[in-house]
Design a protein around this motif. Sequence first.
Motif, PDB file in Angstrom:
ATOM      1  N   GLN A 300     108.426  39.993 112.186  1.00  0.00           N
ATOM      2  CA  GLN A 300     109.725  39.354 111.979  1.00  0.00           C
ATOM      3  C   GLN A 300     109.773  38.639 110.637  1.00  0.00           C
ATOM      4  O   GLN A 300     110.799  38.665 109.940  1.00  0.00           O
ATOM      5  CB  GLN A 300     110.003  38.380 113.117  1.00  0.00           C
ATOM      6  N   THR A 301     108.662  38.006 110.255  1.00  0.00           N
ATOM      7  CA  THR A 301     108.589  37.332 108.952  1.00  0.00           C
ATOM      8  C   THR A 301     108.739  38.332 107.817  1.00  0.00           C
ATOM      9  O   THR A 301     109.294  38.022 106.756  1.00  0.00           O
ATOM     10  CB  THR A 301     107.252  36.581 108.815  1.00  0.00           C
ATOM     11  N   SER A 302     108.230  39.565 108.045  1.00  0.00           N
ATOM     12  CA  SER A 302     108.323  40.611 107.023  1.00  0.00           C
ATOM     13  C   SER A 302     109.627  41.386 107.096  1.00  0.00           C
ATOM     14  O   SER A 302     109.769  42.427 106.452  1.00  0.00           O
ATOM     15  CB  SER A 302     107.143  41.585 107.177  1.00  0.00           C
ATOM     16  N   ASN A 303     110.554  40.888 107.941  1.00  0.00           N
ATOM     17  CA  ASN A 303     111.866  41.518 108.097  1.00  0.00           C
ATOM     18  C   ASN A 303     111.777  42.950 108.633  1.00  0.00           C
ATOM     19  O   ASN A 303     112.566  43.821 108.258  1.00  0.00           O
ATOM     20  CB  ASN A 303     112.633  41.504 106.764  1.00  0.00           C
ATOM     21  N   VAL A 304     110.776  43.190 109.495  1.00  0.00           N
ATOM     22  CA  VAL A 304     110.654  44.485 110.162  1.00  0.00           C
ATOM     23  C   VAL A 304     111.184  44.309 111.582  1.00  0.00           C
ATOM     24  O   VAL A 304     110.619  43.560 112.375  1.00  0.00           O
ATOM     25  CB  VAL A 304     109.193  44.973 110.195  1.00  0.00           C
ATOM     26  N   LEU A 305     112.285  44.978 111.906  1.00  0.00           N
ATOM     27  CA  LEU A 305     112.909  44.845 113.214  1.00  0.00           C
ATOM     28  C   LEU A 305     112.301  45.843 114.187  1.00  0.00           C
ATOM     29  O   LEU A 305     112.468  47.049 114.043  1.00  0.00           O
ATOM     30  CB  LEU A 305     114.422  45.059 113.115  1.00  0.00           C
TER      31      LEU A 305
END
Length: 499
Positions: A300-305
């Motif tokens: 989530q921190t890496s913007n991977v959904l």
Amino acid sequence: MFCMPIIFIFQLIFFSELKQSYAEDFNLFGEAGQAYSIEISIGHPGQKLNVIVDTGSATLAIASYQRPDNDKYFHLKNSTSIYDSGQEIQAQYSQGTWVGKLVSDYVHFPSMPNVTEVRCDIALITKSHKFFMNGSGWQGLLGLAYLPVGAWGDNVIVGSWLDSMDHMLNKPMSFELKLCSVLGITNATHYGNLKILDDQISNKSFMFRTPVLRKRWFVVGVLSVHVMSDTMSSVASKLKTGNNATYTNITQSQSIYEINEGLCQRLNEQKSIVDSGTTNIRLPDDIFRQVVNELRNAAQTSNVLILDEFWYHGEAACWPEPQRWSLPRLAIHLLDFDAENQYFTLELPPQNYMRVVSARNNSGTGGSVSEFCYKLGLEAGGKETVLGYTVMEGLQVVFNRSAGWIGWRTSNCGPNATISGPYNTSSSLLVRCQLIEPLSDAAISIKAAQWTLFVISMVALGVLVYLLTPCIKMLIMKPLPRSQQISLSQAALVEQEGT
């Protein structure tokens, strides 16, 4: 304008030669989600079949009947060298069961010409339940563990192929698994190599070694499984030279991670094994959820959904393009063979635990779209810890059965997995993590006999004390003589009672 075609042709030639050179080394292969298998030849004339390389069992078991999803199987009547014992045997695995009969025949491996053909016990599977996977490209498994985890039957001992090899050569043999995973991000088939080694050769090569705590499965001491922080990764990277781990002594003050007693005891509460026949890293339920929560937060921190079904329920997540993961490494601490207060760390990149399960690059032809799907390489295991083949990809792993250790070193293929250590702790990890090696069967028998003899001796002593109690009581309570008369009267009284 002419540079691009020339470069493209050069790349095709280069990768073609590269693939051919790899193919010479590869004798293990498997489709997505399936374990690594090897081609085997059984009987005279030889019948070629594919068997899973399994360090979680000890029996060579082969399908001897046609299945709906696979019409390839061993034909007993076609072998002129087979011996049928007529005895029924069975086996139960963490997934699936089978029943069959015990035979013996000659076995050799076409991809390993230096490994001598040997006659050994074989379980011919006649009926199974949830054992063969749908669409599996294999027809059985080659058990490489110790004899106690083999198939069983009434008054039957089923020998293993490795034990037969040891007996014929009159010396113990080791084996090495070099698992390379997929060859590229657009491929879902994985490759590797199995080698059979002389124990003396395996003892000379350098590697990090962890002891086999119980010679049944390959039971090891898993001290911790956790997600590495950037600080841990950066400190550990200083201990390496290139792609090879350096054997550097680390003082306790320099340790990156201090072993938590409660965690390591829970990891080994039931058993912790290295099992090439299992795909994922299987962890006790609470530890699995903790590790997965950290990975999910990092994504989530890496913007991977990615949906929760992927993280917690084993469902696949798919994208139209192959993924290049930037998630943190996973650290697995293992007890060191050389000292009981030392451990070393396997550092696995996301390519190890974000497993490719399908890779279809359709380039949009015919209106179809590309699809690249992944599954998480971790799962909840109740109270059990299993290091499946996901842990071994990108590493070369040597199993020395006679000396009782598993050796780990970095590989020139597969994910960029690394090893760091050894790290020192202030006290024995065997004691802190309750990893004290169980007694051997012979030692247990001797110990039982000693306890039996002790109990018999104590019972006999109790009877003797009971019989002598009157005499002892008389001696203890007898007063100092005041006159000869009193002494004689007491003696006479006794005599009178006796007559």
